[in-house]
Enzyme design. Structure first.
Site, mmCIF file in Angstrom:
data_model
loop_
_atom_site.group_PDB
_atom_site.id
_atom_site.type_symbol
_atom_site.label_atom_id
_atom_site.label_comp_id
_atom_site.label_asym_id
_atom_site.label_seq_id
_atom_site.Cartn_x
_atom_site.Cartn_y
_atom_site.Cartn_z
ATOM 1 N N GLU A 103 -0.827 -14.446 9.528
ATOM 2 C CA GLU A 103 -2.194 -14.238 9.005
ATOM 3 C C GLU A 103 -2.598 -15.523 8.300
ATOM 4 O O GLU A 103 -1.789 -16.125 7.592
ATOM 5 C CB GLU A 103 -2.175 -13.061 8.010
ATOM 6 C CG GLU A 103 -3.451 -12.902 7.233
ATOM 7 C CD GLU A 103 -3.406 -11.732 6.221
ATOM 8 O OE1 GLU A 103 -2.608 -10.787 6.393
ATOM 9 O OE2 GLU A 103 -4.178 -11.796 5.257
ATOM 10 N N GLU B 16 -11.264 -16.128 0.823
ATOM 11 C CA GLU B 16 -10.988 -14.782 0.317
ATOM 12 C C GLU B 16 -10.902 -14.808 -1.200
ATOM 13 O O GLU B 16 -10.400 -15.765 -1.783
ATOM 14 C CB GLU B 16 -9.659 -14.258 0.881
ATOM 15 C CG GLU B 16 -9.406 -12.807 0.500
ATOM 16 C CD GLU B 16 -8.092 -12.237 1.025
ATOM 17 O OE1 GLU B 16 -7.178 -13.030 1.291
ATOM 18 O OE2 GLU B 16 -7.996 -11.012 1.150
HETATM 19 C C1 LIG Z 1 -9.963 -6.537 5.603
HETATM 20 O O1 LIG Z 1 -9.092 -5.779 6.381
HETATM 21 C C2 LIG Z 1 -7.728 -6.078 6.201
HETATM 22 C C3 LIG Z 1 -6.834 -5.283 7.101
HETATM 23 O O2 LIG Z 1 -7.456 -4.699 8.152
HETATM 24 C C4 LIG Z 1 -7.246 -5.850 4.821
HETATM 25 O O3 LIG Z 1 -5.907 -6.267 4.680
HETATM 26 C C5 LIG Z 1 -8.111 -6.635 3.940
HETATM 27 O O4 LIG Z 1 -7.765 -6.321 2.653
HETATM 28 C C6 LIG Z 1 -9.549 -6.300 4.194
HETATM 29 N N1 LIG Z 1 -10.269 -7.151 3.402
HETATM 30 C C7 LIG Z 1 -11.432 -6.872 3.152
HETATM 31 C C8 LIG Z 1 -12.083 -7.905 2.346
HETATM 32 O O5 LIG Z 1 -11.949 -5.798 3.546
#
Ligand SMILES: *[C@@H]1O[C@H](CO)[C@@H](O)[C@H](O)[C@H]1NC(C)=O
Ligand SMILES: *[C@@H]1O[C@H](CO)[C@@H](O)[C@H](O)[C@H]1NC(C)=O
Length: 316
Positions: free
Chosen positions: A133, A138
């Protein structure tokens, strides 16, 4: 495929070394985003106070919107939520194509801001964490700067000293050894995240993935010396001209070709959950109330919880 990479012998005595020049393979702008990405109405595995809606609902509630070179993805900012009901409506996009070695350049005008928000632009393989990943952009609760992070299984570590302008937070990328944290690098530029990113008009994030390294660059909209191929979204780019990356993850003690599989690009926005909503993180953010209460009861606080992409270009 990297074009013109390597050595070209013109004459026996003249060696010409070409840089890392890549050609554009995909260009997404405006309504094109929804042709190459799918809206995923799934439950958030990180337990966010979110309700990821399907493509039809997203369009009818204006949670996805495009016009010219604007592609907007947002969360609902109208509804007060019942504490016992579903979370706040939002959108999760996944690219239809998967990529291995490539360069991706994201031109982003605005990113979601607000207490309780947890937005992310990232890439991931089908079998987590074995295919890796890469978190490009983020964060949570408007707390900058941005942190770029890799997550893998065991056997991927980063050298303590390496050629990057960011600050390493942790050098073991193995999720099992780091309680899921992975190996993060903080970008030393407050314009890289949240309200400051937005106030400066956003900027460009670029990722170069080869079998020998992963590099991430960031240029604020108001930075000087932005490479012209990045600025203009040129049809070919030369990453050798982009300077020292913000984050550099070499393959020295991390076999990138085996720790990272084909990756889809994901753009999502959740609320609270395991990271943004943890009482220590939310509590330290200066945000009011508890995360879930705040998200339930203050829809207008999410007026700026949106991404606005000018374009995404991918090179190979
Ligand atoms: C987006 O989705 C992923 C897994 O599908 C998750 O790990 C992550 O926390 C999510 N992040 C957000 C910002 O929704
Ligand atoms: C949908 O969202 C866009 C972008 O924020 C905005 O310009 C437009 O006015 C909205 N449309 C409606 C019908 O609310």
């Amino acid at each position: 495929m990297i074009l013109l990479r390597g050595f070209l012998f013109l004459f026996p005595s003249v060696l010409v070394v070409w840089g890392a020049t890549y050609s554009q393979t995909d260009s997404h702008t405006g309504s094109g985003f929804l042709k190459s990405f799918s809206v995923q109405a799934i439950s958030d595995p990180t337990h966010g106070r979110v309700n990821y809606v399907d493509a039809g609902t997203a369009a009818s509630q204006n949670l996805t919107y495009s016009s010219g070179d604007h592609f907007v993805l947002r969360a609902d900012s109208k509804k007060v939520l019942s504490a016992s009901g579903a979370g706040r409506n939002s959108v999760r996009l996944q690219s239809n194509k998967a990529y291995t070695t490539s360069v991706m350049v994201f031109n982003i005008r605005h990113m979601p801001q607000g207490c309780g928000t947890w937005p992310a632009v990232w890439t991931v393989g089908a079998n987590w964490p074995y295919q890796g990943e890469i978190d490009i952009l983020e964060g949570v609760n408007d707390q900058g700067p941005n942190q770029v992070t890799l997550h893998t299984d065991s056997g991927c570590t980063m050298p303590a000293s390496r050629s990057q302008t960011g600050t390493a937070v942790q050098n073991n990328c193995d999720v099992a050894a780091t309680n899921n944290a992975g190996c993060g690098v903080q970008i030393t530029d407050t314009r890289s995240y949240g309200t400051i990113f937005n106030n400066k008009g956003g900027g460009w994030y670029a990722v170069e993935r080869t079998n020998s390294f992963i590099k991430v660059w960031f240029w604020s909209r108001e930075a000087t010396g932005i490479p012209s191929d990045v600025l203009n979204g040129a049809t070919s780019v030369n990453t050798d001209n982009w300077g020292t990356p913000r984050a550099y993850f070499p393959s020295t003690s991390c076999p990138i070709s085996s720790k990272f599989g084909p990756h889809n690009i994901i753009i999502n926005l959740t609320f609270c959950g395991d990271w943004a909503g943890s009482s220590s993180v939310y509590g330290a953010s200066g945000c009011p109330s508890t995360c879930v209460d705040y998200v339930n009861n203050n829809p207008a606080a999410f007026t700026n919880a949106y991404f606005d992409f000018a374009w995404l270009k991918i090179y190979g």
